[in-house]
Design an enzyme around this catalytic site. Sequence first.
Site, short mmCIF file in Angstrom:
data_model
loop_
_atom_site.label_atom_id
_atom_site.label_comp_id
_atom_site.label_asym_id
_atom_site.label_seq_id
_atom_site.Cartn_x
_atom_site.Cartn_y
_atom_site.Cartn_z
N GLY A 6 -8.04 -19.10 16.75
CA GLY A 6 -9.45 -18.77 16.53
C GLY A 6 -9.89 -18.86 15.08
O GLY A 6 -10.96 -18.38 14.73
N ASN A 9 -7.24 -21.00 28.15
CA ASN A 9 -7.23 -19.53 28.19
C ASN A 9 -8.64 -19.07 27.83
O ASN A 9 -9.04 -19.13 26.68
CB ASN A 9 -6.21 -19.01 27.16
CG ASN A 9 -6.26 -17.49 27.01
OD1 ASN A 9 -6.92 -16.80 27.79
ND2 ASN A 9 -5.56 -16.97 26.01
N SER A 23 -6.38 -23.17 17.55
CA SER A 23 -7.41 -24.08 17.04
C SER A 23 -7.13 -25.53 17.39
O SER A 23 -7.40 -26.44 16.59
CB SER A 23 -7.58 -23.90 15.53
OG SER A 23 -8.04 -22.58 15.24
P1 13P Z 1 -8.10 -20.96 20.00
O1 13P Z 1 -7.91 -22.32 20.65
O2 13P Z 1 -9.48 -20.42 20.15
O3 13P Z 1 -7.58 -20.95 18.60
O4 13P Z 1 -7.17 -19.94 20.84
C1 13P Z 1 -5.86 -20.30 21.11
C2 13P Z 1 -5.30 -19.30 22.05
O5 13P Z 1 -5.16 -18.14 21.72
C3 13P Z 1 -4.96 -19.77 23.39
O6 13P Z 1 -4.19 -18.82 24.08
#
Ligand code: 13P
Length: 261
Positions: free
Chosen positions: A179, A9, A219
């Site tokens: 994130g 994503n 993450s």
């Molecule tokens: P991160 O991998 O940056 O934590 O984001 C996960 C996410 O929201 C995927 O849709």
Amino acid sequence: MRKKIIAGNWKMNKTLDEATVLATEIRSQVMQRGHANLLTILAPPFPYISELAHHCADTDGLALGAQNCHTETQGAFTGEVSAQMIASCGAAFVLVGHSERRLYFQEDAETLRKKINQAYACGLTPIYCIGETWEQRSAGKHVDTVAQQLRESLLHLTPDFFATHPLPILAYEPVWAIGTGNTATTEQAQEMHAFIRNELHQQWNETLAQTTPILYGGSCNASNAADLFACQDIDGGLIGGASLKATDFQHIRQAMLEVLA
Ligand code: 13P
């Protein structure tokens, strides 16, 4: 065996040139190292879908998705993008209910139910995202939260529906892990995935529960992917930050290829 899926994503990142370079690199990785049971999905921003569809066309094991769609097929909704448009640009999947949509764009359960219906009506497969906030988990409400998200927006579809439509993909994304670098532990993730699968069993049936892919997101990166993917009910990852660099994303794909080996 359930389909294994690694989905990127890209959120609101990359210019068209950068997106094209990234998609081209990932495409060659998919062509070099793939598996019949592994699907890689890229979900770039809307304006790039059509261009990237040309770059990724006819690549076994690689597909495109959008990050959102509107509830209606067409009409006077300035600035919106419909599932029909997304399908016409060459994508096969669409994320529905990402926590950033729920939080920043006030998307409620009813809206998400309509979006899932709309995705199916236009020939897209929804990737339905669910997950609790830290407050909900701290209050011991993570299981109830996810059960409610399933019930309110997905479980109106009945097993009969899936005789003629593809199964959805589910993505368990604890909001507190997105994130932040605070990945869910394998125990936390597996517990929730097993719960989700059991809900599908209760509401649908054993076959649908056992064949619906459930991805983990939050993450997920090259260093924790192998442990997460080794869990019985985790069928892959929905990757944000680590999907923006081809080498990082490839490490995550590699972790799944090793599970499949
Ligand atoms: P991160 O991998 O940056 O934590 O984001 C996960 C996410 O929201 C995927 O849709």
